[in-house]
Design a protein around this motif. Structure first.
Motif, PDB file in Angstrom:
ATOM      1  N   SER A 143       0.829  -1.197   0.000  1.00  0.00           N
ATOM      2  CA  SER A 143       0.000   0.000   0.000  1.00  0.00           C
ATOM      3  C   SER A 143       0.866   1.250   0.000  1.00  0.00           C
ATOM      4  O   SER A 143       2.027   1.232   0.413  1.00  0.00           O
ATOM      5  CB  SER A 143      -0.946   0.020   1.203  1.00  0.00           C
ATOM      6  OG  SER A 143      -0.216  -0.036   2.412  1.00  0.00           O
TER       7      SER A 143
ATOM      8  N   GLU B 179      -4.942   5.664   2.680  1.00  0.00           N
ATOM      9  CA  GLU B 179      -4.078   4.535   2.341  1.00  0.00           C
ATOM     10  C   GLU B 179      -4.676   3.847   1.122  1.00  0.00           C
ATOM     11  O   GLU B 179      -5.863   3.547   1.100  1.00  0.00           O
ATOM     12  CB  GLU B 179      -3.977   3.559   3.512  1.00  0.00           C
ATOM     13  CG  GLU B 179      -3.105   2.354   3.243  1.00  0.00           C
ATOM     14  CD  GLU B 179      -2.923   1.473   4.472  1.00  0.00           C
ATOM     15  OE1 GLU B 179      -2.403   0.347   4.316  1.00  0.00           O
ATOM     16  OE2 GLU B 179      -3.297   1.909   5.583  1.00  0.00           O
TER      17      GLU B 179
ATOM     18  N   PRO C 160      -4.227   0.727  -1.871  1.00  0.00           N
ATOM     19  CA  PRO C 160      -3.481  -0.450  -2.340  1.00  0.00           C
ATOM     20  C   PRO C 160      -2.636  -0.095  -3.559  1.00  0.00           C
ATOM     21  O   PRO C 160      -3.044   0.701  -4.409  1.00  0.00           O
ATOM     22  CB  PRO C 160      -4.600  -1.430  -2.712  1.00  0.00           C
ATOM     23  CG  PRO C 160      -5.791  -0.977  -1.938  1.00  0.00           C
ATOM     24  CD  PRO C 160      -5.684   0.509  -1.851  1.00  0.00           C
TER      25      PRO C 160
END
Length: 258
Positions: free
Chosen positions: A66, A109, A111
């Protein structure tokens, strides 16, 4: 030089945690690597509380990769069971290869698709010996290959962290712009492009990190003295900054961290 321990609010609560300088090949891409590992008894939880540096992190965990943006608040993570993470605090020159808009990642955040990197780091962290160094070397090589030869604009952007959050950093955006030999408007575009927030926000974060460290490590120094030494208008200004970002007053933080 940037102090990598400054943003840890409760050092005694940390699980096994390692910070390390990047290999020479990745010095222009990573400020430092951080690797926590934990193996907790059933039912036991560990609360990790950090006032993060204003920068993006590339994080590899057992479940995936991430890209973590700059935060505007204190961040907490509850650890349970067992696990690990391999994180790289990125320099602007690396950010440019991973996202075109750091501001879209503020307090977020996302991926990041890098299956080969993930597989290699998982293999490294499963090694019987030197697993931390192996994992760091894997990430450093991956970032170096992705970045390639750095253009002058990226090298210039790399000067920002030292000027804004390093030891003896600038006290105002105008001072930072002067040190970097750019206009204030250019500096504002640079910080939003590579870090996601304004120069003023970055300077405020550094000052609050320094205040928290002084409050925690020097219990005999008055809060009014700390406020004055760091350029706060007064004790009330320091208290307001603490409450808005950390959710508690300097006095409460001093008591809780003792």
């Amino acid at each position: 030089m940037v102090d990598p321990s400054r943003g840890v609010l409760f050092p005694s609560r940390l699980t096994a945690f390692q910070r390390s300088a990047p290999p020479q090949a990745a010095e222009d891409l990573v400020q430092w690597f951080w690797i926590p590992e934990w193996d907790l008894e059933p039912g036991v939880m560990s609360r990790q509380t950090v006032l993060s540096y204003p920068a993006l992190n590339l994080v590899i965990e057992p479940h995936g990769v991430s890209l973590v943006g700059t935060t505007t608040r204190m961040s907490e993570r509850i650890l349970q069971g067992s696990g690990w993470a391999v994180g790289a605090l990125l320099r602007p020159a690396a950010v440019r290869t991973l996202t075109s808009d750091a501001s879209s990642l503020v307090d977020a955040e996302r991926p990041f698709s890098a299956p080969a990197l993930h597989a290699q780091v998982v293999a490294a962290m499963s090694a019987a010996r030197d697993r931390h160094q192996q994992a760091v070397d894997v990430v450093a090589r991956w970032l170096s290959a992705r970045a390639g030869d750095l253009p002058p604009v990226a090298r210039h952007a790399n000067l920002m962290p030292e000027v804004l959050i390093g030891q003896g950093g600038a006290n105002t955006p105008a001072e930072a712009a002067a040190r970097l030999a750019v206009s204030l408007r250019t500096l504002q575009r640079m910080t939003r492009r590579y870090i996601g927030v304004s120069p003023a926000a970055i300077i405020r974060r550094r000052r609050l990190q320094e205040a928290a460290q002084l409050v925690r490590e020097h219990p005999d120094v008055s809060l009014a003295t700390i406020a004055a030494d760091l350029g706060y208008a007064d004790h009330a200004h320091l208290t307001g900054d603490f409450r808005s970002v950390l959710g508690l007053t300097p006095s409460d933080y001093r008591t809780e961290s003792s």
